[in-house]
Design an enzyme around this catalytic site. Structure first.
Site, PDB file in Angstrom:
ATOM      1  N   SER A   7       0.846  -1.192   0.000  1.00 56.70           N
ATOM      2  CA  SER A   7       0.000   0.000   0.000  1.00 56.70           C
ATOM      3  C   SER A   7       0.877   1.236   0.000  1.00 56.70           C
ATOM      4  O   SER A   7       1.684   1.429   0.913  1.00 56.70           O
ATOM      5  CB  SER A   7      -0.890   0.005   1.242  1.00 56.70           C
ATOM      6  OG  SER A   7      -1.352   1.315   1.480  1.00 56.70           O
ATOM      7  N   HIS A  32      -1.416  -1.410  -4.190  1.00 58.24           N
ATOM      8  CA  HIS A  32      -2.664  -1.005  -3.523  1.00 58.24           C
ATOM      9  C   HIS A  32      -2.647   0.517  -3.316  1.00 58.24           C
ATOM     10  O   HIS A  32      -1.706   1.061  -2.738  1.00 58.24           O
ATOM     11  CB  HIS A  32      -2.743  -1.734  -2.185  1.00 58.24           C
ATOM     12  CG  HIS A  32      -4.013  -1.539  -1.430  1.00 58.24           C
ATOM     13  ND1 HIS A  32      -5.166  -2.257  -1.693  1.00 58.24           N
ATOM     14  CD2 HIS A  32      -4.327  -0.709  -0.408  1.00 58.24           C
ATOM     15  CE1 HIS A  32      -6.119  -1.889  -0.854  1.00 58.24           C
ATOM     16  NE2 HIS A  32      -5.641  -0.930  -0.064  1.00 58.24           N
ATOM     17  N   ASP A  34      -4.741   3.661  -1.723  1.00 58.28           N
ATOM     18  CA  ASP A  34      -5.814   4.032  -0.798  1.00 58.28           C
ATOM     19  C   ASP A  34      -6.328   5.428  -1.112  1.00 58.28           C
ATOM     20  O   ASP A  34      -5.619   6.411  -0.951  1.00 58.28           O
ATOM     21  CB  ASP A  34      -5.286   3.981   0.641  1.00 58.28           C
ATOM     22  CG  ASP A  34      -5.045   2.557   1.099  1.00 58.28           C
ATOM     23  OD1 ASP A  34      -5.988   1.750   1.015  1.00 58.28           O
ATOM     24  OD2 ASP A  34      -3.916   2.239   1.508  1.00 58.28           O
ATOM     25  N   MET A  36      -8.851   8.260  -0.118  1.00 61.01           N
ATOM     26  CA  MET A  36      -9.651   8.691   1.044  1.00 61.01           C
ATOM     27  C   MET A  36     -10.127  10.124   0.836  1.00 61.01           C
ATOM     28  O   MET A  36      -9.364  10.960   0.344  1.00 61.01           O
ATOM     29  CB  MET A  36      -8.823   8.638   2.320  1.00 61.01           C
ATOM     30  CG  MET A  36      -8.201   7.289   2.609  1.00 61.01           C
ATOM     31  SD  MET A  36      -7.416   7.276   4.223  1.00 61.01           S
ATOM     32  CE  MET A  36      -6.520   5.731   4.168  1.00 61.01           C
ATOM     33  N   HIS A  65      -8.520   1.245  -3.667  1.00 59.77           N
ATOM     34  CA  HIS A  65      -9.434   0.987  -2.552  1.00 59.77           C
ATOM     35  C   HIS A  65     -10.124   2.316  -2.252  1.00 59.77           C
ATOM     36  O   HIS A  65      -9.511   3.221  -1.691  1.00 59.77           O
ATOM     37  CB  HIS A  65      -8.593   0.469  -1.372  1.00 59.77           C
ATOM     38  CG  HIS A  65      -9.313   0.338  -0.083  1.00 59.77           C
ATOM     39  ND1 HIS A  65      -8.659   0.141   1.118  1.00 59.77           N
ATOM     40  CD2 HIS A  65     -10.639   0.369   0.231  1.00 59.77           C
ATOM     41  CE1 HIS A  65      -9.539   0.068   2.099  1.00 59.77           C
ATOM     42  NE2 HIS A  65     -10.746   0.223   1.594  1.00 59.77           N
ATOM     43  N   MET A  67     -12.140   4.666  -0.336  1.00 57.99           N
ATOM     44  CA  MET A  67     -12.735   4.976   0.973  1.00 57.99           C
ATOM     45  C   MET A  67     -13.352   6.357   0.858  1.00 57.99           C
ATOM     46  O   MET A  67     -12.868   7.337   1.406  1.00 57.99           O
ATOM     47  CB  MET A  67     -11.644   4.928   2.068  1.00 57.99           C
ATOM     48  CG  MET A  67     -11.224   3.510   2.406  1.00 57.99           C
ATOM     49  SD  MET A  67      -9.636   3.448   3.269  1.00 57.99           S
ATOM     50  CE  MET A  67      -8.533   3.466   1.872  1.00 57.99           C
ATOM     51  N   MET A 136     -11.485  -5.654   5.738  1.00 54.04           N
ATOM     52  CA  MET A 136     -10.655  -4.732   6.508  1.00 54.04           C
ATOM     53  C   MET A 136     -10.319  -5.381   7.848  1.00 54.04           C
ATOM     54  O   MET A 136     -11.213  -5.815   8.576  1.00 54.04           O
ATOM     55  CB  MET A 136     -11.385  -3.413   6.764  1.00 54.04           C
ATOM     56  CG  MET A 136     -11.587  -2.538   5.533  1.00 54.04           C
ATOM     57  SD  MET A 136     -10.082  -2.173   4.602  1.00 54.04           S
ATOM     58  CE  MET A 136      -9.081  -1.323   5.831  1.00 54.04           C
ATOM     59  N   PHE A 142      -6.258   4.994   8.265  1.00 53.19           N
ATOM     60  CA  PHE A 142      -4.848   5.239   8.577  1.00 53.19           C
ATOM     61  C   PHE A 142      -4.028   3.959   8.435  1.00 53.19           C
ATOM     62  O   PHE A 142      -4.541   2.872   8.683  1.00 53.19           O
ATOM     63  CB  PHE A 142      -4.703   5.748  10.023  1.00 53.19           C
ATOM     64  CG  PHE A 142      -5.519   6.987  10.265  1.00 53.19           C
ATOM     65  CD1 PHE A 142      -5.008   8.240   9.922  1.00 53.19           C
ATOM     66  CD2 PHE A 142      -6.802   6.903  10.792  1.00 53.19           C
ATOM     67  CE1 PHE A 142      -5.776   9.381  10.109  1.00 53.19           C
ATOM     68  CE2 PHE A 142      -7.578   8.044  10.984  1.00 53.19           C
ATOM     69  CZ  PHE A 142      -7.061   9.293  10.639  1.00 53.19           C
ATOM     70  N   ASP A 174      -6.627  -6.317   4.487  1.00 54.54           N
ATOM     71  CA  ASP A 174      -5.998  -4.994   4.523  1.00 54.54           C
ATOM     72  C   ASP A 174      -6.000  -4.427   5.938  1.00 54.54           C
ATOM     73  O   ASP A 174      -7.063  -4.205   6.518  1.00 54.54           O
ATOM     74  CB  ASP A 174      -6.790  -4.070   3.580  1.00 54.54           C
ATOM     75  CG  ASP A 174      -6.176  -2.692   3.438  1.00 54.54           C
ATOM     76  OD1 ASP A 174      -5.092  -2.454   3.986  1.00 54.54           O
ATOM     77  OD2 ASP A 174      -6.816  -1.857   2.760  1.00 54.54           O
ATOM     78  N   GLY A 175      -4.791  -4.228   6.462  1.00 51.98           N
ATOM     79  CA  GLY A 175      -4.653  -3.559   7.754  1.00 51.98           C
ATOM     80  C   GLY A 175      -3.858  -4.370   8.755  1.00 51.98           C
ATOM     81  O   GLY A 175      -4.276  -5.455   9.160  1.00 51.98           O
TER      82      GLY A 175
HETATM   83  C1  DX5 Z   1      -6.147   1.700   5.855  1.00 52.37           C
HETATM   84  C2  DX5 Z   1      -5.752   1.362   4.433  1.00 52.37           C
HETATM   85  C3  DX5 Z   1      -4.651   0.387   4.319  1.00 52.37           C
HETATM   86  C4  DX5 Z   1      -3.347   0.809   4.937  1.00 52.37           C
HETATM   87  C5  DX5 Z   1      -2.674  -0.412   5.461  1.00 52.37           C
HETATM   88  O1  DX5 Z   1      -7.284   2.458   5.823  1.00 52.37           O
HETATM   89  O2  DX5 Z   1      -6.854   0.844   3.724  1.00 52.37           O
HETATM   90  O3  DX5 Z   1      -4.462  -0.039   2.982  1.00 52.37           O
HETATM   91  O4  DX5 Z   1      -2.473   1.444   4.044  1.00 52.37           O
HETATM   92  O5  DX5 Z   1      -1.545  -0.023   6.147  1.00 52.37           O
HETATM   93  P1  DX5 Z   1      -0.866  -0.970   7.233  1.00 52.37           P
HETATM   94  O6  DX5 Z   1      -0.376  -2.169   6.489  1.00 52.37           O
HETATM   95  O7  DX5 Z   1       0.200  -0.111   7.777  1.00 52.37           O
HETATM   96  O8  DX5 Z   1      -1.929  -1.330   8.238  1.00 52.37           O
HETATM   97 ZN    ZN Z   2      -6.482  -0.096   1.713  1.00 49.51          ZN
END
Ligand code: DX5
Ligand code: ZN
Length: 220
Positions: A7, A32, A34, A36, A65, A67, A136, A142, A174-175
């Protein structure tokens, strides 16, 4: 097949091209991204122009992804910008069937994302219209959060649900994924492992991907 999807949220945004090349050398097969909006989640990251540039900077498929609120208004634009996978939160879209169909019609893979507190039952009707489900394992917004342990069992139950229905839906997680938990997540049935901190938070992202792949093989 297990794939590592670094990511870019934890990457150095001023050196994205270089960082993508490093993780590709390490064996990453998906990137990946993200997205947001500061509304669906309490953070703002990147949007269409960055996806457009990334798609020119790497041959690896971009997994966006989303969000964001009202993802149905933007999903197709991400495919046009170069995303080969687009996932949409079921919590954000009352018309997810339509959004998934629109993503597929544009030629990308369509994913449904569910938050840690959203039960698998929410997938019941829409599952058959998705190419993958993104579970998730932290609350979105974050990087660097701790993996929610009950997610392993959730992966296992989702795997069963998919197999019972004889679907070919893939499971992405993810996470909080790292080299200590990736093996058990893989053996529970997840195939696409998103990792931010465990890759770009390390001094050598190329080696970090290689180690994640190794940890997957050892424990899966
Ligand atoms: C969180 C994101 C993730 C994030 C994962 O909202 O969707 O993709 O980047 O980061 P780590 O691997 O640090 O949890
Ligand atoms: Zn993500």
């Amino acid at each position: 097949m297990v794939e590592i999807a670094p990511s870019i949220l934890s990457a150095d945004f001023a050196r994205l091209g270089e960082q993508l090349a490093a993780v590709e050398r390490g064996g990453a097969t998906i990137i990946h991204v993200d997205v947001m909006d500061g509304h669906f989640v309490p953070n703002i990251t990147v949007g269409l122009p960055v996806v457009r540039s990334l798609s020119r900077a790497t041959q690896l498929p971009l997994d966006t992804h989303l969000m964001i609120s009202e993802p149905g208004r933007y999903a197709e634009l991400f495919v046009e910008a170069g995303a080969r996978m687009v996932s949409v939160h079921i919590e954000a879209d009352p018309h997810i069937h339509r959004t998934l169909a629109a993503i597929r019609k544009k030629g990308a893979q369509a994913g449904i994302v569910i938050n840690p507190a959203t039960p698998l039952g929410a997938l019941d009707e829409a599952l058959q219209f998705a190419d993958y489900v993104l579970l998730m394992s932290v609350n979105p917004g974050f990087g660097g959060q701790e993996f929610i342990e009950t997610s392993v069992e959730k992966v296992r139950r989702l795997r069963r649900m998919i197999d019972e229905r004889k679907l070919s839906t893939r499971i992405e997680i993810d996470g909080g994924v790292d080299k200590d938990n990736i093996g058990k997540i893989a053996s529970a049935g997840a195939e696409i492992m998103v990792a931010g901190t465990a890759v770009f938070g390390q001094s050598d992202p190329e080696r970090a991907v290689r180690e994640l792949l190794k940890a997957t093989m050892q424990l899966a």
